[in-house]
Design an enzyme around this catalytic site. Structure first.
Site, PDB file in Angstrom:
ATOM      1  N   ALA A  95     134.425 -72.516 -95.395  1.00 42.42           N
ATOM      2  CA  ALA A  95     133.719 -71.480 -94.638  1.00 42.42           C
ATOM      3  C   ALA A  95     134.653 -70.800 -93.647  1.00 42.42           C
ATOM      4  O   ALA A  95     135.426 -71.447 -92.959  1.00 42.42           O
ATOM      5  CB  ALA A  95     132.538 -72.087 -93.891  1.00 42.42           C
ATOM      6  N   ASP A  96     134.576 -69.461 -93.597  1.00 41.64           N
ATOM      7  CA  ASP A  96     135.271 -68.724 -92.552  1.00 41.64           C
ATOM      8  C   ASP A  96     134.248 -68.366 -91.478  1.00 41.64           C
ATOM      9  O   ASP A  96     133.098 -68.814 -91.535  1.00 41.64           O
ATOM     10  CB  ASP A  96     135.961 -67.480 -93.125  1.00 41.64           C
ATOM     11  CG  ASP A  96     134.998 -66.509 -93.803  1.00 41.64           C
ATOM     12  OD1 ASP A  96     133.772 -66.583 -93.551  1.00 41.64           O
ATOM     13  OD2 ASP A  96     135.475 -65.665 -94.588  1.00 41.64           O
ATOM     14  N   SER A  97     134.629 -67.564 -90.492  1.00 42.28           N
ATOM     15  CA  SER A  97     133.724 -67.264 -89.380  1.00 42.28           C
ATOM     16  C   SER A  97     132.480 -66.505 -89.845  1.00 42.28           C
ATOM     17  O   SER A  97     131.382 -66.742 -89.338  1.00 42.28           O
ATOM     18  CB  SER A  97     134.454 -66.486 -88.288  1.00 42.28           C
ATOM     19  OG  SER A  97     134.987 -65.286 -88.803  1.00 42.28           O
ATOM     20  N   ASP A  99     131.073 -66.761 -92.837  1.00 45.97           N
ATOM     21  CA  ASP A  99     130.246 -67.758 -93.519  1.00 45.97           C
ATOM     22  C   ASP A  99     129.465 -68.598 -92.510  1.00 45.97           C
ATOM     23  O   ASP A  99     128.288 -68.902 -92.718  1.00 45.97           O
ATOM     24  CB  ASP A  99     131.107 -68.702 -94.378  1.00 45.97           C
ATOM     25  CG  ASP A  99     131.712 -68.015 -95.591  1.00 45.97           C
ATOM     26  OD1 ASP A  99     131.041 -67.142 -96.174  1.00 45.97           O
ATOM     27  OD2 ASP A  99     132.853 -68.355 -95.938  1.00 45.97           O
TER      28      ASP A  99
END
Length: 141
Positions: A95-97, A99
């Site tokens: 997950a990135d920010s 997500d």
């Protein structure tokens, strides 16, 4: 007297009464400052023999953790057999920010809660999300 602040737990009266080898520091994340006389405090403690540490356990219900894990799987398009549990970090699941924001939005919708931006930014694991949800659900509206 004991204190819990940030990611540390301090129990001076307990530390002095136990041998040094019986108490080692552990990491407890997502906690706010709490102080209480130890004679009145009642926290469930769990002894972990593998890690040789004493941990304070303030965890959300297993059903909540499972529900959060399911939402995380869905938001990150992970397969149903992907291992997602309370200790799973969003970043380790890919997950990135953006997500993470979508995960929080999914949690808000599913649990009919509103998560403040400051709280949302501090969530890094499934367990932290579940604990926050339990706290928000238990607050009177």
């Amino acid at each position: 007297m004991f204190s819990i602040a940030g990611s540390s737990v301090s129990m001076p009266s307990l530390s002095t009464s136990l041998k040094h080898s019986q108490v080692s520091s552990g990491r407890i994340s997502g906690l706010k400052l709490v102080s209480a006389p130890s004679s009145r405090a009642s926290f469930p403690l769990r002894r972990s023999y593998r890690q040789r540490s004493l941990q304070v356990c303030c965890a959300a219900k297993p059903e909540t953790v499972e529900k959060v894990a399911g939402i995380v799987r869905k938001q990150l398009a992970l397969s149903e057999d992907s291992k997602v549990n309370g200790e799973s970090k969003f970043s380790e699941l890919g997950a990135d920010s953006l997500d993470t924001v979508e995960i929080v939005m999914g949690l808000e919708e599913e649990f009919d809660i509103s998560v403040e931006e400051e709280s949302a930014q501090s969530i890094t694991t499934v367990q932290e999300a579940a604990d926050l949800i339990e706290t928000l659900i238990s607050k009177p509206k």
